[in-house]
Scaffold this active site. Structure first.
Site, short mmCIF file in Angstrom:
data_model
loop_
_atom_site.label_atom_id
_atom_site.label_comp_id
_atom_site.label_asym_id
_atom_site.label_seq_id
_atom_site.Cartn_x
_atom_site.Cartn_y
_atom_site.Cartn_z
N LYS A 147 0.85 -1.18 0.00
CA LYS A 147 0.00 0.00 0.00
C LYS A 147 0.89 1.24 0.00
O LYS A 147 2.03 1.11 0.44
CB LYS A 147 -0.95 -0.01 1.20
CG LYS A 147 -0.26 0.25 2.55
CD LYS A 147 -1.27 0.42 3.64
CE LYS A 147 -1.70 1.85 3.80
NZ LYS A 147 -0.86 2.65 4.69
N HIS A 239 -7.03 -0.46 5.90
CA HIS A 239 -7.17 -1.20 7.16
C HIS A 239 -8.59 -1.14 7.75
O HIS A 239 -9.18 -2.15 8.11
CB HIS A 239 -6.18 -0.70 8.21
CG HIS A 239 -4.78 -0.59 7.70
ND1 HIS A 239 -4.23 -1.50 6.83
CD2 HIS A 239 -3.78 0.32 7.94
CE1 HIS A 239 -2.97 -1.16 6.57
NE2 HIS A 239 -2.69 -0.05 7.22
C1 BG6 Z 1 0.36 1.70 8.03
C2 BG6 Z 1 0.18 3.19 8.00
O1 BG6 Z 1 -0.27 1.10 6.92
O2 BG6 Z 1 -0.19 1.18 9.22
C3 BG6 Z 1 0.82 3.82 9.23
O3 BG6 Z 1 0.78 3.72 6.83
C4 BG6 Z 1 0.30 3.18 10.48
O4 BG6 Z 1 0.58 5.22 9.27
C5 BG6 Z 1 0.42 1.66 10.39
O5 BG6 Z 1 1.08 3.65 11.57
C6 BG6 Z 1 -0.25 1.00 11.56
O6 BG6 Z 1 0.03 -0.36 11.55
P1 BG6 Z 1 0.00 -1.22 12.89
O7 BG6 Z 1 0.24 -2.60 12.44
O8 BG6 Z 1 1.08 -0.67 13.76
O9 BG6 Z 1 -1.34 -0.98 13.46
#
Ligand code: BG6
Length: 491
Positions: A147, A239
């Site tokens: 992404k 997400h």
């Molecule tokens: C990423 C984003 O896809 O996911 C980030 O670009 C974010 O900004 C991250 O911090 C969060 O991932 P996780 O696994 O730490 O919740």
């Protein structure tokens, strides 16, 4: 079966922080197929040994004492480096010849991983195609695309079309690392491997759903990238909408990639489109106060670092049930959770019993970092007349299974190698997600409403977000999870 994983953007942050540590962990757990070779390519002039050393240090920083010297040496012998520039077509035949020289068998599966800035996706795919490196005559050839997949519907369509010129859909793995998290996969297990939840998982019993992904860290050194993305593109399009699909989808009849993704796509198609009036009434945007001081951020930046969106899934199961999606940087703690807020009992016979919606039953799926599930319910306080209190049954993954939670990339990398695309986004899924997000982003880019509200770091976002919920007779579930047996540095 032999595999070669080719990482484009080998000197980058993702390779060092996520990909190589995940592959090392798979090796340590003896899950990495024995005949796996890893080849990194980027412009930096490393020798094989220099790159191995960079990776050893980076992996040690991620996995700590799990980096065992003998195991690392064994793993490092599988790693090679090829200096080259993805924007130069002439570098690819050489890369291809180098990879072939390492592959003892003609039928070695290859995985090309685009761990690159998105502006290099298209040229890399094109050059792979020109060098005949996508050809599957002898063995599978797969490509993993990180992404962001486009920055709106239009650019995602162009990117899909470009990749489809070289790779067929079955060869493409669009990664959303949330889908590799154990607790995310568990949403389906909870819903569809149990009988007690599904009968109440609908508009009859559910008042609303809250999906929150809060992060305590500010944007920091990623600010230059973040400035052109913002919270909707960075967290919602991928997400949060993925979490929504898993929470709202119908049970597929089989656990195979297309059956699961078909059901997810149906949810995205059923999301009610946003008009300008909906954006004004059903979204909140904010920016933490110090964001404009981050390096690379203009002093008048309008980029949202917090967003809340209320949406509806227009189908029989969910008609009229709002789904609140919320995410923000510089919030009070790091927590990702899905809250299913049930309705109040139809008739409250106890005087002084609960009468407000947030005192009704609630199921909380703690996705991270305190992975677990809680059921909240009313109980009688002993020896206090008919006084009642909301209490909970609390299940904690780490306590129950006395194990570690693996990194999402471990599962996802292994799935690509094995050719299982279930946990990856299909072309239509990505485009539908942009279709939902685009009208909100457009309205925000044009200055709203809603207005961009500044918020203090360390809270739950802009004050209006709380007021907005209260006006709807609801409350955010603003609870930082208690973390047992857990070292935050693991995340
Ligand atoms: C990423 C984003 O896809 O996911 C980030 O670009 C974010 O900004 C991250 O911090 C969060 O991932 P996780 O696994 O730490 O919740």
């Amino acid at each position: 079966m032999a595999h070669t994983i080719v990482i484009f953007g080998a000197s980058g942050d993702l390779t060092r922080r996520k990909l190589i540590p995940a592959l090392y962990e798979l090796h340590r757990k003896k899950r990495l197929p024995p005949e796996t070779t890893i080849v990194g390519m980027s412009r930096t002039q490393y020798s094989h040994d220099q790159w191995r050393e960079v990776l050893r240090e980076a992996t040690a920083a991620q996995v700590g004492p799990k980096l065992l010297p003998d195991l690392w040496d064994e793993f490092a012998r599988r790693i090679y480096y090829y200096p080259g520039d993805v924007s130069r077509a002439e570098d690819f035949p050489g890369l291809n010849a180098f990879i072939s020289s390492l592959e003892a068998e003609k039928n070695t599966t290859r995985v090309y991983y685009l761990s690159l800035a998105p502006e290099f996706y298209e040229c890399t795919v094109e050059h792979l195609g020109q060098a005949g490196m996508a050809d599957e005559t002898h063995a599978p050839r797969r490509i993993v695309v990180e992404k962001p997949f486009g920055r709106d519907l239009q650019s995602a369509r162009v990117l899909n079309a470009k990749i489809h010129e070289v790779f067929a859909e079955h060869q493409i793995y669009r990664i959303d690392h949330y889908l590799g998290k154990e607790t995310v996969a568990n949403v389906l297990v909870l819903r569809f491997a149990n009988t007690i939840f599904e009968p109440i998982w609908n508009r009859r019993y559910v008042d609303h759903v809250q999906i929150t992904a809060a992060e305590n860290l500010p944007v920091g050194r990623r600010a230059a990238f973040y400035e052109s993305a913002g919270i909707l593109r960075d967290m919602f399009q991928n997400h949060l909408l993925q979490l929504l699909t898993l929470t709202a989808m119908e049970p597929p009849s089989r656990v195979n990639a297309d059956d699961i993704r078909d059901e997810k796509v149906k949810v995205l198609r059923a999301v009610r489109p946003f008009t300008r009036a909906d954006v004004a009434a059903n979204t909140v945007r904010g920016q933490y106060r110090k964001y404009r001081d981050e390096p690379g951020v203009p002093p008048n930046s309008q980029t949202a670092t917090f967003g809340a969106v209320k949406l509806y899934v227009d189908n029989w199961r969910w008609q009229g049930v709002p789904f609140y999606l919320r995410s923000g940087k510089a919030m009070s703690c790091r927590t990702t959770q899905i809250v299913i807020q049930f309705r109040e009992p139809p008739h409250m016979m106890f005087e002084g019993g609960p009468r407000r919606i947030h005192e009704a039953n609630r199921l909380v799926l703690q996705i991270q970092p305190a992975e677990g599930i809680q059921i909240h319910f009313q109980t009688k306080v002993p020896d206090a007349g008919m006084k009642m209190r909301l209490t909970d049954l609390d299940f904690n993954f780490r306590e129950k299974f006395a194990g570690e939670m693996p990194e999402a990339y471990e599962r996802l990398l292994l799935d690509v190698m094995m050719g299982d695309p279930s946990l990856f986004a299909r072309a239509d899924e990505v485009e539908l997600a942009w279709n939902i997000v685009d009208p909100i982003q457009e309205a925000w880019d044009e200055g709203g409403p809603p207005q961009l509200e500044l918020y203090e770091a360390g809270g739950w976002g802009p004050p209006y977000s709380e007021e907005w919920m209260q006006r709807q007779g609801r409350e955010w579930f603003n609870v930082c999870p208690v973390i047992a047996n857990h070292d935050e540095s693991e995340d």
